[in-house]
Design a protein around this motif. Sequence first.
Motif, PDB file in Angstrom:
ATOM      1  N   ARG A  48      27.909  91.270 132.700  1.00 58.56           N
ATOM      2  CA  ARG A  48      27.169  90.008 132.785  1.00 58.56           C
ATOM      3  C   ARG A  48      28.150  88.831 132.814  1.00 58.56           C
ATOM      4  O   ARG A  48      28.043  87.908 133.628  1.00 58.56           O
ATOM      5  CB  ARG A  48      26.232  89.887 131.580  1.00 58.56           C
ATOM      6  CG  ARG A  48      25.449  88.579 131.555  1.00 58.56           C
ATOM      7  CD  ARG A  48      24.577  88.458 130.310  1.00 58.56           C
ATOM      8  NE  ARG A  48      23.919  87.154 130.300  1.00 58.56           N
ATOM      9  CZ  ARG A  48      24.518  86.019 129.943  1.00 58.56           C
ATOM     10  NH1 ARG A  48      25.784  86.031 129.555  1.00 58.56           N
ATOM     11  NH2 ARG A  48      23.861  84.876 129.978  1.00 58.56           N
ATOM     12  N   ARG A  49      29.112  88.892 131.925  1.00 58.41           N
ATOM     13  CA  ARG A  49      30.139  87.850 131.875  1.00 58.41           C
ATOM     14  C   ARG A  49      30.850  87.758 133.222  1.00 58.41           C
ATOM     15  O   ARG A  49      31.091  86.670 133.753  1.00 58.41           O
ATOM     16  CB  ARG A  49      31.116  88.185 130.736  1.00 58.41           C
ATOM     17  CG  ARG A  49      32.295  87.261 130.585  1.00 58.41           C
ATOM     18  CD  ARG A  49      32.924  87.372 129.188  1.00 58.41           C
ATOM     19  NE  ARG A  49      33.418  88.702 128.865  1.00 58.41           N
ATOM     20  CZ  ARG A  49      34.697  89.076 128.902  1.00 58.41           C
ATOM     21  NH1 ARG A  49      35.632  88.199 129.272  1.00 58.41           N
ATOM     22  NH2 ARG A  49      35.062  90.295 128.562  1.00 58.41           N
ATOM     23  N   ASP A  92      26.081  84.486 125.776  1.00 55.93           N
ATOM     24  CA  ASP A  92      24.693  84.840 126.077  1.00 55.93           C
ATOM     25  C   ASP A  92      23.737  84.348 124.979  1.00 55.93           C
ATOM     26  O   ASP A  92      23.053  85.122 124.323  1.00 55.93           O
ATOM     27  CB  ASP A  92      24.582  86.371 126.224  1.00 55.93           C
ATOM     28  CG  ASP A  92      23.285  86.772 126.918  1.00 55.93           C
ATOM     29  OD1 ASP A  92      22.557  85.869 127.372  1.00 55.93           O
ATOM     30  OD2 ASP A  92      22.999  87.984 126.987  1.00 55.93           O
ATOM     31  N   LEU A 143      39.570  74.630 134.093  1.00 56.38           N
ATOM     32  CA  LEU A 143      38.287  74.368 134.759  1.00 56.38           C
ATOM     33  C   LEU A 143      37.214  74.008 133.740  1.00 56.38           C
ATOM     34  O   LEU A 143      36.424  73.088 133.943  1.00 56.38           O
ATOM     35  CB  LEU A 143      37.854  75.597 135.569  1.00 56.38           C
ATOM     36  CG  LEU A 143      36.520  75.417 136.305  1.00 56.38           C
ATOM     37  CD1 LEU A 143      36.692  74.435 137.455  1.00 56.38           C
ATOM     38  CD2 LEU A 143      35.961  76.742 136.789  1.00 56.38           C
ATOM     39  N   ILE A 144      37.200  74.736 132.620  1.00 51.13           N
ATOM     40  CA  ILE A 144      36.148  74.526 131.616  1.00 51.13           C
ATOM     41  C   ILE A 144      36.167  73.101 131.077  1.00 51.13           C
ATOM     42  O   ILE A 144      35.132  72.517 130.776  1.00 51.13           O
ATOM     43  CB  ILE A 144      36.310  75.554 130.472  1.00 51.13           C
ATOM     44  CG1 ILE A 144      35.957  76.959 130.984  1.00 51.13           C
ATOM     45  CG2 ILE A 144      35.444  75.182 129.268  1.00 51.13           C
ATOM     46  CD1 ILE A 144      36.285  78.061 130.001  1.00 51.13           C
ATOM     47  N   ALA A 145      37.352  72.532 130.947  1.00 53.27           N
ATOM     48  CA  ALA A 145      37.459  71.186 130.385  1.00 53.27           C
ATOM     49  C   ALA A 145      37.222  70.101 131.432  1.00 53.27           C
ATOM     50  O   ALA A 145      37.177  68.926 131.102  1.00 53.27           O
ATOM     51  CB  ALA A 145      38.832  70.997 129.740  1.00 53.27           C
ATOM     52  N   SER A 146      37.057  70.521 132.688  1.00 44.69           N
ATOM     53  CA  SER A 146      36.909  69.541 133.760  1.00 44.69           C
ATOM     54  C   SER A 146      35.442  69.156 133.950  1.00 44.69           C
ATOM     55  O   SER A 146      34.549  69.990 133.814  1.00 44.69           O
ATOM     56  CB  SER A 146      37.457  70.119 135.069  1.00 44.69           C
ATOM     57  OG  SER A 146      37.134  69.258 136.141  1.00 44.69           O
ATOM     58  N   ASN A 186      30.732  72.774 133.073  1.00 47.76           N
ATOM     59  CA  ASN A 186      31.602  73.964 133.128  1.00 47.76           C
ATOM     60  C   ASN A 186      31.734  74.610 131.751  1.00 47.76           C
ATOM     61  O   ASN A 186      31.840  75.828 131.624  1.00 47.76           O
ATOM     62  CB  ASN A 186      32.998  73.594 133.640  1.00 47.76           C
ATOM     63  CG  ASN A 186      32.983  73.123 135.092  1.00 47.76           C
ATOM     64  OD1 ASN A 186      32.019  73.368 135.807  1.00 47.76           O
ATOM     65  ND2 ASN A 186      34.043  72.455 135.510  1.00 47.76           N
ATOM     66  N   TYR A 187      31.745  73.778 130.719  1.00 51.07           N
ATOM     67  CA  TYR A 187      31.848  74.295 129.352  1.00 51.07           C
ATOM     68  C   TYR A 187      30.652  75.180 129.033  1.00 51.07           C
ATOM     69  O   TYR A 187      30.804  76.267 128.472  1.00 51.07           O
ATOM     70  CB  TYR A 187      31.948  73.124 128.365  1.00 51.07           C
ATOM     71  CG  TYR A 187      31.791  73.534 126.923  1.00 51.07           C
ATOM     72  CD1 TYR A 187      32.854  74.102 126.217  1.00 51.07           C
ATOM     73  CD2 TYR A 187      30.568  73.390 126.265  1.00 51.07           C
ATOM     74  CE1 TYR A 187      32.703  74.500 124.902  1.00 51.07           C
ATOM     75  CE2 TYR A 187      30.405  73.790 124.947  1.00 51.07           C
ATOM     76  CZ  TYR A 187      31.470  74.333 124.270  1.00 51.07           C
ATOM     77  OH  TYR A 187      31.325  74.740 122.974  1.00 51.07           O
ATOM     78  N   PRO A 206      32.761  73.404 140.011  1.00 55.60           N
ATOM     79  CA  PRO A 206      33.671  74.251 140.804  1.00 55.60           C
ATOM     80  C   PRO A 206      33.670  73.899 142.288  1.00 55.60           C
ATOM     81  O   PRO A 206      34.726  73.887 142.925  1.00 55.60           O
ATOM     82  CB  PRO A 206      33.126  75.662 140.553  1.00 55.60           C
ATOM     83  CG  PRO A 206      32.488  75.579 139.203  1.00 55.60           C
ATOM     84  CD  PRO A 206      31.920  74.203 139.094  1.00 55.60           C
ATOM     85  N   ARG A 216      28.805  86.045 135.897  1.00 55.52           N
ATOM     86  CA  ARG A 216      28.801  84.594 135.724  1.00 55.52           C
ATOM     87  C   ARG A 216      30.097  83.985 136.266  1.00 55.52           C
ATOM     88  O   ARG A 216      30.108  82.903 136.851  1.00 55.52           O
ATOM     89  CB  ARG A 216      28.643  84.235 134.251  1.00 55.52           C
ATOM     90  CG  ARG A 216      27.295  84.555 133.658  1.00 55.52           C
ATOM     91  CD  ARG A 216      26.204  83.651 134.236  1.00 55.52           C
ATOM     92  NE  ARG A 216      24.934  83.863 133.549  1.00 55.52           N
ATOM     93  CZ  ARG A 216      24.059  84.811 133.838  1.00 55.52           C
ATOM     94  NH1 ARG A 216      24.296  85.662 134.837  1.00 55.52           N
ATOM     95  NH2 ARG A 216      22.938  84.926 133.137  1.00 55.52           N
ATOM     96  N   LYS A 217      31.197  84.695 136.027  1.00 51.97           N
ATOM     97  CA  LYS A 217      32.482  84.180 136.523  1.00 51.97           C
ATOM     98  C   LYS A 217      32.569  84.312 138.043  1.00 51.97           C
ATOM     99  O   LYS A 217      33.175  83.468 138.711  1.00 51.97           O
ATOM    100  CB  LYS A 217      33.645  84.903 135.845  1.00 51.97           C
ATOM    101  CG  LYS A 217      33.727  84.660 134.341  1.00 51.97           C
ATOM    102  CD  LYS A 217      33.898  83.181 133.989  1.00 51.97           C
ATOM    103  CE  LYS A 217      33.883  82.932 132.494  1.00 51.97           C
ATOM    104  NZ  LYS A 217      33.892  81.491 132.158  1.00 51.97           N
ATOM    105  N   ASP A 249      27.791  80.343 128.255  1.00 51.67           N
ATOM    106  CA  ASP A 249      26.763  81.296 128.670  1.00 51.67           C
ATOM    107  C   ASP A 249      27.393  82.632 129.038  1.00 51.67           C
ATOM    108  O   ASP A 249      26.939  83.695 128.589  1.00 51.67           O
ATOM    109  CB  ASP A 249      26.002  80.710 129.868  1.00 51.67           C
ATOM    110  CG  ASP A 249      24.946  81.670 130.386  1.00 51.67           C
ATOM    111  OD1 ASP A 249      24.356  82.386 129.555  1.00 51.67           O
ATOM    112  OD2 ASP A 249      24.715  81.700 131.600  1.00 51.67           O
ATOM    113  N   ALA A 250      28.469  82.584 129.814  1.00 47.93           N
ATOM    114  CA  ALA A 250      29.113  83.830 130.232  1.00 47.93           C
ATOM    115  C   ALA A 250      29.631  84.591 129.014  1.00 47.93           C
ATOM    116  O   ALA A 250      29.479  85.808 128.912  1.00 47.93           O
ATOM    117  CB  ALA A 250      30.263  83.529 131.200  1.00 47.93           C
ATOM    118  N   ASP A 260      30.613  78.515 130.833  1.00 48.21           N
ATOM    119  CA  ASP A 260      31.500  79.475 130.182  1.00 48.21           C
ATOM    120  C   ASP A 260      30.872  80.014 128.900  1.00 48.21           C
ATOM    121  O   ASP A 260      30.955  81.209 128.606  1.00 48.21           O
ATOM    122  CB  ASP A 260      32.848  78.807 129.885  1.00 48.21           C
ATOM    123  CG  ASP A 260      33.791  79.738 129.151  1.00 48.21           C
ATOM    124  OD1 ASP A 260      34.166  80.776 129.734  1.00 48.21           O
ATOM    125  OD2 ASP A 260      34.125  79.455 127.986  1.00 48.21           O
TER     126      ASP A 260
END
Lengths: 608, 608
Positions: free
Chosen positions: A84-85, B536, A41-44, B526-527, A48, A88-89, B532-533, B530
């Motif tokens: 917190r992480r 921070d 997902l991060i590389a897309s 998306n990068y 979302p 965000r997810k 940020d998550a 992530d």
Amino acid sequence: MSTAEPRRVIATVCLSGTLEDKLAAAAAAGFDGVEIFENDLIASAAAPAEIRQRCADLGLTVDLYQPFRDFESVPPELLRANLRRAERKFDVMEQLGADLVLVCSTVSPDAVDDDELAAEQLRLLAERAAARGMRVAYEALAWGRFVNTYEHSWRIVRRADHPALGVCLDSFHVLSRGGDPALIRTIPGEKLFFLQLADAPRLDMDVLQWSRHHRLFPGQGSFDLQTFIGNVLSTGYAGPLSLEVFNDVFRQADPKPAAVDAMRSLRLLEEQLGFPVAEPAPRLSGHAFVELAVDRESGARIAGTLAALGFEATGEHGSKPVRLWEQGGARVLLNAKSETPGSAEIGALAVESADPSSSALRAEAMHAPILPRTRGPEEANLASVAAPDGTEVFFCGAGSGSWLADFAGAGAAPVPGLGITGIDHVALTQPFDHFDEATLFYRSVTGLRPEPIAEYAAPFGMVRTRGVADPTGAVRLALTGTLVRRGEWAPAVRDPQHIAFACDHVLAAARTLRERGAPVLRIPDNYYDDLDARLDLGEEVLAQLRANSVLYDRDEHGEYLHVCTEMLGSRIFFELVQRIGGYAGYGVPNAPVRMAAHRRQRLAAGSG
Amino acid sequence: MSTAEPRRVIATVCLSGTLEDKLAAAAAAGFDGVEIFENDLIASAAAPAEIRQRCADLGLTVDLYQPFRDFESVPPELLRANLRRAERKFDVMEQLGADLVLVCSTVSPDAVDDDELAAEQLRLLAERAAARGMRVAYEALAWGRFVNTYEHSWRIVRRADHPALGVCLDSFHVLSRGGDPALIRTIPGEKLFFLQLADAPRLDMDVLQWSRHHRLFPGQGSFDLQTFIGNVLSTGYAGPLSLEVFNDVFRQADPKPAAVDAMRSLRLLEEQLGFPVAEPAPRLSGHAFVELAVDRESGARIAGTLAALGFEATGEHGSKPVRLWEQGGARVLLNAKSETPGSAEIGALAVESADPSSSALRAEAMHAPILPRTRGPEEANLASVAAPDGTEVFFCGAGSGSWLADFAGAGAAPVPGLGITGIDHVALTQPFDHFDEATLFYRSVTGLRPEPIAEYAAPFGMVRTRGVADPTGAVRLALTGTLVRRGEWAPAVRDPQHIAFACDHVLAAARTLRERGAPVLRIPDNYYDDLDARLDLGEEVLAQLRANSVLYDRDEHGEYLHVCTEMLGSRIFFELVQRIGGYAGYGVPNAPVRMAAHRRQRLAAGSG
């Protein structure tokens, strides 16, 4: 056991490509849903919410978002950062339409060994998740720092005691450690939130490396997944069966066939679990024929060699440039359809099935691509499917089935020839990316059983051979592939194939072949000197083997005599084999000698 | 320590091909002799006497015949068979001109655990050998059934007490088990009959599999061979240094460069042992320039991008279609010599050496191919060598060396530009077969030090990156390769390369690039979500990174900001990097995101 079919899910990490490539492949193979691997997902570039829509358009659900790492058992300030992480997810999951997140047991150096703290913090996480309508599946990594068994993850989940917190079971993490899956039965089904499945070869190595590089789809390795899943289903677990396979080869292979391979592995597994997938594979009783696609040049050479081997041309196809050659129960079709000079390869193989229609139905249920067949009005209706290497596989009725009627002049009594009684096996070199897929294909589609893999050093690289055979040995295929994909330096014959004919008297046959001037592959003296040193076969036998270039092998069950022809076209040769006693192999120890000899033949012909 | 150079030997099993291929490659690389691996001989059509002649013609001695397995500690009838087998092999050795045979400690189920019996039977074998003027070297396999340490093999040899029986030491068998090489000093040098050398990566796996698939040439793995061999040489051992490396990649790679790689590994090892091999590698103080081979189309795009990056065209070569671009200490030559449309790749890289002549001499001593150079009468005489991937490596004087005089108009003051101060690193994708060879090349030829290997999952397969750098970080190369050779499905940019420019203010530079409409590679939201998550970084920093497509990494030493351009031709892009604190990596965690983004660029351009 339930007879409702389970939902079938695949983790995007199983497949190569961008997230978009993976989703398309999973949907095309018929999966119901996916686990979205975070890095995909991060590389897309798709948000979302766009991925959610893409999945919906493709008919895929998003069953799991994963992995969330190193959450639990940490000091307060780190807990704050981790929560917190997580929030965000959760934001991402909300847009993605995923309501379940995988949390792996910690490997963090900042964590402490404290089950109570782990339970307390996971409960906090579950509360946060629940507030957003989400749930958390906690998984024990086999290499987790403190929590590395499913029993331990379940103790923590039980202690946390929150409805939004459950366990994720991964067959690799359990079975790689030799864990006892029977204890799974003690977990209530509703606390099993997710089930990830992977097979693997039995390797004695670091479990993390084993997991990250060598997992396989179910049925391709040696784990007892049937017992494992049986235990899971007995708890009342009604979630999906989801594949999570990290494999270096699959990771760089075309995702479309890889997803079909994955789906096939699930179907086979479901069948083993008692779900109604397909009719059982009908019994196979022999090789009906092998069809070679040749051009005029190689066709002439092969026809001449078949004649020298004692085959007789017994028929011509009514509507195609195909000639039938027969001896004993061995039948070879020469199809002069190729236009590439010197080209010769196996286009099709046909097996005799106790019920060809059922075989075809089963193949279809096992996601084998059914091939369209152009037939003349009088011709036999043979069902055929495409194997992963493109070979066409036909199912025929046993005995001289109806397909023979397509050949004018067929039915003529075969000549005695050289004592060839049938086809012993067909040897097919598998494309690098499709070796494990090929084994699973023949196992699931035709019911042939995989034999152990033999690995050996050949002149131009490491090679592996694996037989798939029916229990009586009436149908055998020898699948061969390289351990490392070949590069520029590959002077050997590329992807050789051969048909091995069963013969009652290989020594006598080889002698006749020599007398007839047939293109027998010359085996060097050094081979026989070594054979003499190792096995002391006696001077007379040794002299006969040597004079006739017959190869020899033996194991604890019996002996094996075989003689090869030269390459008769781009990648085809013939072999006569004689099994004495219970020898069930393929003469693998002699393969490197044969490969070097074929290279010499090519060099001598000026084309090496 | 002796200053006479040792004899250099290679086992034929290290290389791919037929025995004939292997001998030719070993001789071409300058080896003095070979160990003949039995299977190579068995597959050869040349009689042993012919091989002997072939070796003599090539200037090679036959130093060892190997392996002879499962000889000792057996019941009497098996002993008789084994002695017969040995005599047959002695026949072969006699014709081959080999007088030393390697006997591996037994793994046979028929053997018994009895040192006295082993010694007695090995003594018998030594007597037979001695009667024919031959000798036996007994080696403890790391997985030997009873004898698996060199201390144990030495106890048995000492007990057998025959002048024709000695020990063979293999660094892998000793060091893989964590054995203490110091005890080697207790063995008299004349009882050490042979020394086999192999390096290996530290792997936690079954030692037999580790040995058969993953050995490396010395200097490519993590074994302390210097200490090991130091102990051997201290005994007075005066035999050859012989390489015995089983490696799946080498086994299928072109044997000619593989043999050179092997020879280079030995030369580096000899240097570490104090033999006079070459002058030490002169200190490297920076990247002098990188030359890109471009065609007109990609040349225009790259020139435009360099201008946007603040580079200035400061010179034209006197006799070639080459233009010099400069900013700070960064210099790029655009050589418009390619005729393939859109083609752009690194043709050469130049490093500043404290002594370019010594660098060139050392390169020659380390078997680097010195490249012929066509020069005009006025041009600088730059020595250059070819790296394994074909890149030309130049050695220049430090500072604005004499080569600048080749460029008319050179010396113009560089513009301030974007704060680029020099070349931080050059990233070169290595051909699959040459990854370990490349590391060893740069280490031995240029004195750059290999950094740890990072392995990661990229969108189209597993990838590894390894830096080689000088101790101050003034010269860095990032070598990247795939774990599995790519097949047909490889939609990513094939073998991308890039030049990373050091920049004091990457964020500001990226902003300027955006304003100038430069082809900055777009990094997806998306990068940043992530990032940020996970980290921070604060809203403001994150917003700046996101708005300008700047990638971010940090480790325990510092931070790394980097921004990439789009692909500017077939396989070239630029990167601006900023190191904060002691960050010494290459932003590897961001590489998959960058690769996916480059794929998107290609797809958008309709060429993906």
